[in-house]
Design an enzyme around this catalytic site. Structure first.
Site, PDB file in Angstrom:
ATOM      1  N   ARG A  53      31.354 -28.924   3.346  1.00 25.93           N
ATOM      2  CA  ARG A  53      32.538 -29.645   2.857  1.00 25.93           C
ATOM      3  C   ARG A  53      33.780 -29.174   3.603  1.00 25.93           C
ATOM      4  O   ARG A  53      34.639 -29.986   3.974  1.00 25.93           O
ATOM      5  CB  ARG A  53      32.675 -29.429   1.351  1.00 25.93           C
ATOM      6  CG  ARG A  53      33.906 -30.059   0.692  1.00 25.93           C
ATOM      7  CD  ARG A  53      33.757 -29.972  -0.817  1.00 25.93           C
ATOM      8  NE  ARG A  53      34.967 -30.202  -1.552  1.00 25.93           N
ATOM      9  CZ  ARG A  53      35.445 -31.399  -1.883  1.00 25.93           C
ATOM     10  NH1 ARG A  53      34.817 -32.488  -1.513  1.00 25.93           N
ATOM     11  NH2 ARG A  53      36.554 -31.511  -2.590  1.00 25.93           N
ATOM     12  N   ARG A 106      30.620 -32.573  -2.496  1.00 25.70           N
ATOM     13  CA  ARG A 106      30.228 -31.297  -3.070  1.00 25.70           C
ATOM     14  C   ARG A 106      28.710 -31.274  -3.201  1.00 25.70           C
ATOM     15  O   ARG A 106      28.073 -32.320  -3.289  1.00 25.70           O
ATOM     16  CB  ARG A 106      30.881 -31.110  -4.442  1.00 25.70           C
ATOM     17  CG  ARG A 106      32.407 -31.107  -4.404  1.00 25.70           C
ATOM     18  CD  ARG A 106      32.983 -30.951  -5.810  1.00 25.70           C
ATOM     19  NE  ARG A 106      34.446 -30.904  -5.791  1.00 25.70           N
ATOM     20  CZ  ARG A 106      35.225 -31.961  -5.923  1.00 25.70           C
ATOM     21  NH1 ARG A 106      34.682 -33.167  -6.059  1.00 25.70           N
ATOM     22  NH2 ARG A 106      36.543 -31.842  -5.900  1.00 25.70           N
ATOM     23  N   LYS A 161      33.798 -33.135 -10.175  1.00 28.26           N
ATOM     24  CA  LYS A 161      34.323 -31.854 -10.636  1.00 28.26           C
ATOM     25  C   LYS A 161      35.705 -31.980 -11.244  1.00 28.26           C
ATOM     26  O   LYS A 161      36.024 -31.306 -12.234  1.00 28.26           O
ATOM     27  CB  LYS A 161      34.349 -30.877  -9.454  1.00 28.26           C
ATOM     28  CG  LYS A 161      34.969 -29.533  -9.726  1.00 28.26           C
ATOM     29  CD  LYS A 161      34.937 -28.687  -8.472  1.00 28.26           C
ATOM     30  CE  LYS A 161      35.717 -27.403  -8.637  1.00 28.26           C
ATOM     31  NZ  LYS A 161      35.684 -26.578  -7.415  1.00 28.26           N
ATOM     32  N   TRP A 209      40.376 -33.892  -4.103  1.00 28.34           N
ATOM     33  CA  TRP A 209      41.167 -32.736  -4.529  1.00 28.34           C
ATOM     34  C   TRP A 209      42.313 -33.212  -5.415  1.00 28.34           C
ATOM     35  O   TRP A 209      42.843 -34.323  -5.236  1.00 28.34           O
ATOM     36  CB  TRP A 209      41.721 -31.989  -3.324  1.00 28.34           C
ATOM     37  CG  TRP A 209      40.703 -31.138  -2.633  1.00 28.34           C
ATOM     38  CD1 TRP A 209      40.255 -29.923  -3.018  1.00 28.34           C
ATOM     39  CD2 TRP A 209      39.998 -31.454  -1.419  1.00 28.34           C
ATOM     40  NE1 TRP A 209      39.310 -29.453  -2.124  1.00 28.34           N
ATOM     41  CE2 TRP A 209      39.137 -30.368  -1.137  1.00 28.34           C
ATOM     42  CE3 TRP A 209      40.010 -32.541  -0.543  1.00 28.34           C
ATOM     43  CZ2 TRP A 209      38.299 -30.332  -0.026  1.00 28.34           C
ATOM     44  CZ3 TRP A 209      39.178 -32.522   0.563  1.00 28.34           C
ATOM     45  CH2 TRP A 209      38.334 -31.424   0.815  1.00 28.34           C
ATOM     46  N   HIS A 243      28.107 -25.249   0.742  1.00 25.21           N
ATOM     47  CA  HIS A 243      29.459 -25.706   0.396  1.00 25.21           C
ATOM     48  C   HIS A 243      30.381 -25.710   1.608  1.00 25.21           C
ATOM     49  O   HIS A 243      31.345 -26.480   1.668  1.00 25.21           O
ATOM     50  CB  HIS A 243      30.063 -24.827  -0.702  1.00 25.21           C
ATOM     51  CG  HIS A 243      31.393 -25.297  -1.180  1.00 25.21           C
ATOM     52  ND1 HIS A 243      31.550 -26.426  -1.961  1.00 25.21           N
ATOM     53  CD2 HIS A 243      32.647 -24.812  -0.964  1.00 25.21           C
ATOM     54  CE1 HIS A 243      32.841 -26.610  -2.214  1.00 25.21           C
ATOM     55  NE2 HIS A 243      33.524 -25.654  -1.624  1.00 25.21           N
ATOM     56  N   TYR A 274      43.457 -26.732   5.239  1.00 26.45           N
ATOM     57  CA  TYR A 274      42.790 -27.333   6.394  1.00 26.45           C
ATOM     58  C   TYR A 274      43.787 -27.646   7.502  1.00 26.45           C
ATOM     59  O   TYR A 274      43.425 -27.701   8.672  1.00 26.45           O
ATOM     60  CB  TYR A 274      42.023 -28.587   5.970  1.00 26.45           C
ATOM     61  CG  TYR A 274      40.987 -28.261   4.926  1.00 26.45           C
ATOM     62  CD1 TYR A 274      39.875 -27.508   5.251  1.00 26.45           C
ATOM     63  CD2 TYR A 274      41.147 -28.662   3.607  1.00 26.45           C
ATOM     64  CE1 TYR A 274      38.930 -27.168   4.295  1.00 26.45           C
ATOM     65  CE2 TYR A 274      40.211 -28.332   2.637  1.00 26.45           C
ATOM     66  CZ  TYR A 274      39.109 -27.580   2.994  1.00 26.45           C
ATOM     67  OH  TYR A 274      38.186 -27.243   2.041  1.00 26.45           O
TER      68      TYR A 274
END
Length: 344
Positions: free
Chosen positions: A277, A184, A209, A300, A274, A309
Site C-alpha cells: 500500500r 489494505r 477501516k 485516508w 501492508h 508520501y
C-alpha cells in the site's frame, strides 16, 4: 410476571429484550446467546428504566443504548458493535479512562497500540461524543496509547517486478492487486467478486477501516491478473487449496509465510504485505503530485495522513537544489547573474 421478556429473533443467535415499562418500549439485543447472562441484563434493564423514570434520563443512559442510536444515525458499525457488546448496559457515567483502558486490554490482549486505538478508543470516543451532544452524558476526553511513528517502506518498480516474479501462482494476482490498487490487506483478502466490475475496470471496497465505502479504477495489469483467475464468484483471492482466506482481526498474517518466501527469493528485506500500500501511494504521488486524489483513492481520512508520501518524493525539487551556488575553480557556478557578478 416481568414487563420485559427475553426472547429469540429469527436469524439471530443472541437473546433479545421486548416489552414496555412505564411507557418505555424496549426491543433490543442483549448481545449474548447465553440465557442466564441475558436474564441478568433483563433485570438490570428493568431497574434502569424504573430508575430513569424517577431520576431522569441523563443519570441512567447506557452505553449500549447510545451505541445503538449512534449506529442507527449512520455511525461506524464494524468496531462499535464489539465495544457495545462489551460495555452493554453500563451507564455512560461509568465510562471513564480506566473503563476504556481495561476494555482495550480485554478485547485485544495482544493488540498493538494502533489496533487498540482504532478498535476501542476511537469507537468509544465517537459514541460518547454522540451521547454528550444529545444530553445523555458529560463530554469525556480519553487519553490514548502512544503509537510509534508510521513508517513508509516502498519498492522501486524494478524491485516490485522481482517480487511479482518470485510469487507463487496463487499469491501473484493478490500481490499485483495490492501494488496497483493501494488496497489494505483486509480489503483485498476478503474481496468478493460482486464488488469487481471487469467491464468498467472498477473495484468497490465496502465497510473499510475508516467506515466509508470507496471505489478505485483498476490498472490494466490488475485487469489482466483478475481476468486469468478461473472462478467468478465468492472470494476473489484464495488459498492454494482454493478456499477463501480465513477472516482474522489482524489481516495479513494469512499470507505471511508465502509473502516472506517471495521476498526472500526476490532479494527484498524488511517488506510486509501492508508495505504494498505504501508502494502504491509513493508511486501514485510521484506520477501525479496530487494529494487530494491520493487521499480519496486510498481512503485516508485527512490530507495530513498522505503528506508522508510527499515527503519521500522530492525528486521534483532537484532543479531548485542544483541551482544553489557552488565553488568550482575559484568561481561560484549556478545561481543568478547578480550572484555571479558579486563573486568576481
Amino acid at each position: 410476571m416481568s414487563p420485559l421478556k427475553t426472547c429469540k429473533r429469527n436469524g439471530s443467535k443472541n437473546w433479545y429484550l421486548r416489552g414496555t415499562i412505564r411507557g418505555v418500549t424496549v426491543d433490543e439485543t442483549t448481545g449474548t446467546d447465553v440465557w442466564e447472562r441475558a436474564e441478568e441484563i433483563r433485570i438490570r434493564r428493568e431497574a434502569e428504566i424504573l430508575d430513569r423514570s424517577i431520576h431522569g434520563k441523563r443519570k441512567t443512559a447506557t452505553f449500549l443504548e447510545a451505541a445503538v442510536k449512534y449506529m442507527e444515525a449512520g455511525g461506524e458499525t464494524r468496531f462499535t458493535g464489539p465495544v457495545a457488546n462489551h460495555f452493554g448496559t453500563t451507564p455512560l457515567s461509568k465510562i471513564d479512562q480506566d473503563a476504556v483502558d481495561r476494555a482495550a486490554f480485554k478485547l485485544h490482549p495482544k493488540g498493538s497500540p494502533a489496533t487498540r486505538n482504532r478498535q476501542v478508543y476511537t469507537p468509544v470516543s465517537a459514541v460518547m461524543t454522540f451521547a454528550a451532544k444529545r444530553g445523555l452524558c458529560e463530554r469525556v476526553l480519553f487519553e490514548r496509547p502512544k503509537q510509534a511513528p508510521g513508517r513508509v517502506r516502498w519498492l522501486a518498480p524494478e524491485e516490485a517486478e522481482r517480487l511479482i516474479a518470485a510469487c507463487s501462482s496463487h499469491l501473484r494476482p493478490l500481490v499485483i492487486f495490492l501494488l496497483y490498487t493501494g488496497a489494505r490487506c483486509s480489503e483485498a483478502l476478503y474481496l468478493d467478486w460482486r464488488n469487481v466490475d471487469l467491464a468498467r475496470a472498477h473495484v468497490s471496497f465496502e465497510d473499510t477501516k475508516n467506515g466509508e465505502d470507496r471505489g478505485v479504477p483498476l490498472h490494466p495489469r490488475v485487469l489482466s491478473a483478475l481476468a486469468n483467475l478461473e472462478h467468478r464468484d465468492g472470494a476473489v483471492f484464495r488459498r492454494p487449496d482454493g478456499r477463501p482466506y480465513e477472516v482474522k482481526e489482524e489481516s495479513g498474517g494469512q499470507i505471511k509465510t508465502a509473502f516472506k518466501g517471495a521476498c526472500r527469493r526476490a532479494g527484498i528485506s524488511d517488506f510486509t504485505p501492508h508495505d504494498c500500500r505504501h508502494t502504491w501511494a509513493t508511486w501514485h504521488y510521484a506520477a501525479n503530485r496530487d494529494l487530494i486524489a491520493l487521499q480519496k483513492l486510498g481512503g485516508w481520512k485527512s490530507e495530513r495522513m498522505v503528506l508522508r508520501y510527499a515527503h519521500v518524493n522530492v525528486a521534483n525539487y532537484s532543479a531548485s537544489i542544483n541551482a544553489l551556488p557552488w565553488e568550482k575553480s575559484g568561481n561560484l557556478e549556478g545561481g543568478n547573474e547578480n550572484t555571479k557578478r558579486k563573486t568576481k
